[in-house]
Write a protein that holds these residues in place. Sequence first.
Motif, PDB file in Angstrom:
ATOM      1  N   TYR A 179       0.798  -1.222   0.000  1.00 56.39           N
ATOM      2  CA  TYR A 179       0.000   0.000   0.000  1.00 56.39           C
ATOM      3  C   TYR A 179       0.833   1.276   0.000  1.00 56.39           C
ATOM      4  O   TYR A 179       0.264   2.373  -0.020  1.00 56.39           O
ATOM      5  CB  TYR A 179      -0.873   0.027   1.264  1.00 56.39           C
ATOM      6  CG  TYR A 179      -2.037  -0.930   1.264  1.00 56.39           C
ATOM      7  CD1 TYR A 179      -3.203  -0.640   0.564  1.00 56.39           C
ATOM      8  CD2 TYR A 179      -1.984  -2.111   1.985  1.00 56.39           C
ATOM      9  CE1 TYR A 179      -4.285  -1.508   0.588  1.00 56.39           C
ATOM     10  CE2 TYR A 179      -3.058  -2.988   2.021  1.00 56.39           C
ATOM     11  CZ  TYR A 179      -4.208  -2.673   1.314  1.00 56.39           C
ATOM     12  OH  TYR A 179      -5.272  -3.533   1.338  1.00 56.39           O
ATOM     13  N   LEU A 206       0.161   4.158  -2.591  1.00 56.45           N
ATOM     14  CA  LEU A 206      -1.210   4.663  -2.459  1.00 56.45           C
ATOM     15  C   LEU A 206      -1.360   5.511  -1.207  1.00 56.45           C
ATOM     16  O   LEU A 206      -1.989   6.571  -1.238  1.00 56.45           O
ATOM     17  CB  LEU A 206      -2.198   3.493  -2.421  1.00 56.45           C
ATOM     18  CG  LEU A 206      -3.674   3.850  -2.180  1.00 56.45           C
ATOM     19  CD1 LEU A 206      -4.222   4.697  -3.320  1.00 56.45           C
ATOM     20  CD2 LEU A 206      -4.511   2.587  -2.004  1.00 56.45           C
ATOM     21  N   ALA A 211      -2.473   9.357  -1.420  1.00 58.76           N
ATOM     22  CA  ALA A 211      -3.817   9.655  -0.927  1.00 58.76           C
ATOM     23  C   ALA A 211      -3.789  10.544   0.305  1.00 58.76           C
ATOM     24  O   ALA A 211      -4.522  11.544   0.388  1.00 58.76           O
ATOM     25  CB  ALA A 211      -4.558   8.351  -0.626  1.00 58.76           C
ATOM     26  N   LEU A 227      -2.978  14.146  -0.398  1.00 60.66           N
ATOM     27  CA  LEU A 227      -4.025  14.968  -1.002  1.00 60.66           C
ATOM     28  C   LEU A 227      -4.660  15.908   0.015  1.00 60.66           C
ATOM     29  O   LEU A 227      -5.182  16.967  -0.350  1.00 60.66           O
ATOM     30  CB  LEU A 227      -5.099  14.078  -1.629  1.00 60.66           C
ATOM     31  CG  LEU A 227      -4.732  13.441  -2.982  1.00 60.66           C
ATOM     32  CD1 LEU A 227      -5.789  12.428  -3.387  1.00 60.66           C
ATOM     33  CD2 LEU A 227      -4.581  14.511  -4.048  1.00 60.66           C
ATOM     34  N   LYS A 233      -7.593   7.204   9.191  1.00 64.38           N
ATOM     35  CA  LYS A 233      -8.186   7.070   7.867  1.00 64.38           C
ATOM     36  C   LYS A 233      -9.566   7.705   7.800  1.00 64.38           C
ATOM     37  O   LYS A 233      -9.855   8.533   6.918  1.00 64.38           O
ATOM     38  CB  LYS A 233      -8.270   5.589   7.494  1.00 64.38           C
ATOM     39  CG  LYS A 233      -9.107   5.309   6.258  1.00 64.38           C
ATOM     40  CD  LYS A 233      -9.263   3.829   6.007  1.00 64.38           C
ATOM     41  CE  LYS A 233     -10.307   3.563   4.921  1.00 64.38           C
ATOM     42  NZ  LYS A 233     -10.410   2.132   4.575  1.00 64.38           N
ATOM     43  N   ILE A 257     -11.646  13.662  -5.031  1.00 68.46           N
ATOM     44  CA  ILE A 257     -10.563  12.689  -5.243  1.00 68.46           C
ATOM     45  C   ILE A 257     -10.005  12.216  -3.902  1.00 68.46           C
ATOM     46  O   ILE A 257      -9.722  11.021  -3.708  1.00 68.46           O
ATOM     47  CB  ILE A 257      -9.445  13.311  -6.108  1.00 68.46           C
ATOM     48  CG1 ILE A 257      -9.993  13.653  -7.501  1.00 68.46           C
ATOM     49  CG2 ILE A 257      -8.264  12.352  -6.220  1.00 68.46           C
ATOM     50  CD1 ILE A 257      -9.010  14.424  -8.366  1.00 68.46           C
ATOM     51  N   ILE A 317     -12.500   9.707  -2.113  1.00 65.33           N
ATOM     52  CA  ILE A 317     -12.550   8.409  -2.799  1.00 65.33           C
ATOM     53  C   ILE A 317     -11.256   7.625  -2.585  1.00 65.33           C
ATOM     54  O   ILE A 317     -11.276   6.419  -2.281  1.00 65.33           O
ATOM     55  CB  ILE A 317     -12.810   8.605  -4.303  1.00 65.33           C
ATOM     56  CG1 ILE A 317     -14.219   9.181  -4.519  1.00 65.33           C
ATOM     57  CG2 ILE A 317     -12.653   7.292  -5.059  1.00 65.33           C
ATOM     58  CD1 ILE A 317     -14.483   9.652  -5.938  1.00 65.33           C
ATOM     59  N   SER A 318     -10.110   8.277  -2.700  1.00 61.86           N
ATOM     60  CA  SER A 318      -8.833   7.568  -2.581  1.00 61.86           C
ATOM     61  C   SER A 318      -8.567   7.098  -1.159  1.00 61.86           C
ATOM     62  O   SER A 318      -8.046   5.986  -0.954  1.00 61.86           O
ATOM     63  CB  SER A 318      -7.685   8.459  -3.067  1.00 61.86           C
ATOM     64  OG  SER A 318      -7.613   9.646  -2.305  1.00 61.86           O
ATOM     65  N   TYR A 332     -10.696   6.162   0.957  1.00 63.97           N
ATOM     66  CA  TYR A 332     -11.575   5.027   1.226  1.00 63.97           C
ATOM     67  C   TYR A 332     -10.848   3.691   1.028  1.00 63.97           C
ATOM     68  O   TYR A 332     -11.111   2.721   1.752  1.00 63.97           O
ATOM     69  CB  TYR A 332     -12.808   5.103   0.325  1.00 63.97           C
ATOM     70  CG  TYR A 332     -13.745   3.924   0.461  1.00 63.97           C
ATOM     71  CD1 TYR A 332     -14.662   3.859   1.502  1.00 63.97           C
ATOM     72  CD2 TYR A 332     -13.694   2.867  -0.451  1.00 63.97           C
ATOM     73  CE1 TYR A 332     -15.513   2.768   1.634  1.00 63.97           C
ATOM     74  CE2 TYR A 332     -14.542   1.771  -0.332  1.00 63.97           C
ATOM     75  CZ  TYR A 332     -15.450   1.733   0.711  1.00 63.97           C
ATOM     76  OH  TYR A 332     -16.285   0.654   0.848  1.00 63.97           O
ATOM     77  N   PHE A 333      -9.920   3.637   0.091  1.00 64.92           N
ATOM     78  CA  PHE A 333      -9.245   2.387  -0.241  1.00 64.92           C
ATOM     79  C   PHE A 333      -7.964   2.159   0.561  1.00 64.92           C
ATOM     80  O   PHE A 333      -7.282   1.159   0.359  1.00 64.92           O
ATOM     81  CB  PHE A 333      -8.917   2.355  -1.738  1.00 64.92           C
ATOM     82  CG  PHE A 333     -10.141   2.298  -2.615  1.00 64.92           C
ATOM     83  CD1 PHE A 333     -10.815   1.100  -2.806  1.00 64.92           C
ATOM     84  CD2 PHE A 333     -10.622   3.451  -3.227  1.00 64.92           C
ATOM     85  CE1 PHE A 333     -11.951   1.046  -3.607  1.00 64.92           C
ATOM     86  CE2 PHE A 333     -11.753   3.401  -4.032  1.00 64.92           C
ATOM     87  CZ  PHE A 333     -12.427   2.201  -4.212  1.00 64.92           C
ATOM     88  N   MET A 334      -7.625   3.066   1.477  1.00 65.47           N
ATOM     89  CA  MET A 334      -6.402   2.913   2.259  1.00 65.47           C
ATOM     90  C   MET A 334      -6.644   2.041   3.489  1.00 65.47           C
ATOM     91  O   MET A 334      -7.748   1.998   4.022  1.00 65.47           O
ATOM     92  CB  MET A 334      -5.884   4.282   2.705  1.00 65.47           C
ATOM     93  CG  MET A 334      -5.453   5.190   1.577  1.00 65.47           C
ATOM     94  SD  MET A 334      -4.504   6.601   2.157  1.00 65.47           S
ATOM     95  CE  MET A 334      -5.644   7.362   3.296  1.00 65.47           C
TER      96      MET A 334
END
Length: 472
Positions: A4, A7, A11, A14, A72, A173, A176-177, A179-181
């Motif tokens: 990870y 990412l 992320a 950001l 997160k 962005i 959304i990004s 969310y996947f961490m």
Amino acid sequence: MFNYNFLITVAASLAGLLFGLDIGLISGALPFITTEWSISIHQQEWIVSTMMLGATLGSISNNWLSAILGRKRSLMWGGVIFAIGTLGCTFSNNIDVMLVFRVVQGFAIGIASFAAPLYLSEMSDKAVRGRRIATYQLMVTVGILVAFLSDTWFAQTGNWRMMFAVLLIPTAILVISVYFMPRSPRWLASRGYMQEAQSVLLSLRMDEREASQEYQEIIASLKVKQSGFALFKANKNFRRSVGLGLVLQFMQQFTGMNILMYYSPKIFEMAGFTSKMEQMFSTVLVGLAFVLATFIAIGMADSWGRKPALKIGFTVMGAGMFCLGLLLKFVLTGHAPVYFSYLAVLTSIICICGYAMSAAPMVWVLCSEVQPLKGRDFGIACSTTMNWIANMVLGATFLSLLSGIGTAQTFWLYAGFNIIFVLVTVFMVPETKGITLESIEANLMSGKKLRDIGISSDKQAASSPLSDSNQG
């Protein structure tokens, strides 16, 4: 197993982009808002500083928000709240509505500026931790530059509402990004999710032995009986690290560099650039320098170290602010040669470069490193709150200082602060490169001087970060 690391860096950083976009945006939008609504100097200061008021409230709330929701989810909620504040500012029809939604925007930035560096520090290996957190600061500078470019584009029509509206794109962005961490292994362990913490560590390190060793260090640091404010009351060593965080964030803000961001068109107007486009173009040059100089910080954070960068940066900023005040003093008399105006822009760029390679990233790096695990949420909440209180004071007083003590004297005041900060760095600030968070904690809790808590030893690295005898 999926790694990870890339990412996570992108992320979480950001959040820094949003921070930078908001800083850069307001400098370009403020002149047009002032003209449209005919607002006073103090109202202009409040449009700038109410964002910091909201950020202060957001930082305070993070002491429990980040502890309960995790780093997160705090980042995700920060993005959602920022979108609400941005929409409100875009469609506001008077100064009062604008101020309310500036507070909302600030609240979200306060959450993000706390959670992002903390998240990056807890997810990163010791060898790249400084570089990772410095990348967050790079995204802040990129956000400032993008906002300056956007402001320059919309300045042609004076459409300040669109300056706000474009912020919605990176906000979406971010949400959304993130969310996947994965969640932070240190937060997971502190909440009792041991198996998930081990799994995340393995996916981050890709080496079972390394992940296992780091997991055992985390478990050892959790042996502290108190946490948060209870630990602050019980443990004098934790109070020292909280105090260091407060001092570092005060130093970062009172370099005076953020006034070059918030009020750059005003400063360049004083320097002799009368047209809006001249002012905005000069502002873009400052933003570009900010981005490029931050790459120096990324390169030196884990090689040269945090402390040398701070000493050089404060020296450069002190000399630069003194020279900028002197140049503006001559220009405002009306008798200075025309090249003094260009020298003022160059001097501003030099000041920003000094800041970008030192206090801007290194303070966030240090503040995320020096707090013990069981007190990390509380300690970083305190230091981040100090950042925004100092930032608010800075934004709310700059124009008043100009009219009160004079232009040159205002810049000389900040020059004096920077010289003091060089001395504070020499005698108080530790060097933390290349040492694990748990080893820093062990040194702190054993009573070492603050400037020595980044010194590692095999014996300290292998020992428990805190024994019961050290909790008094």
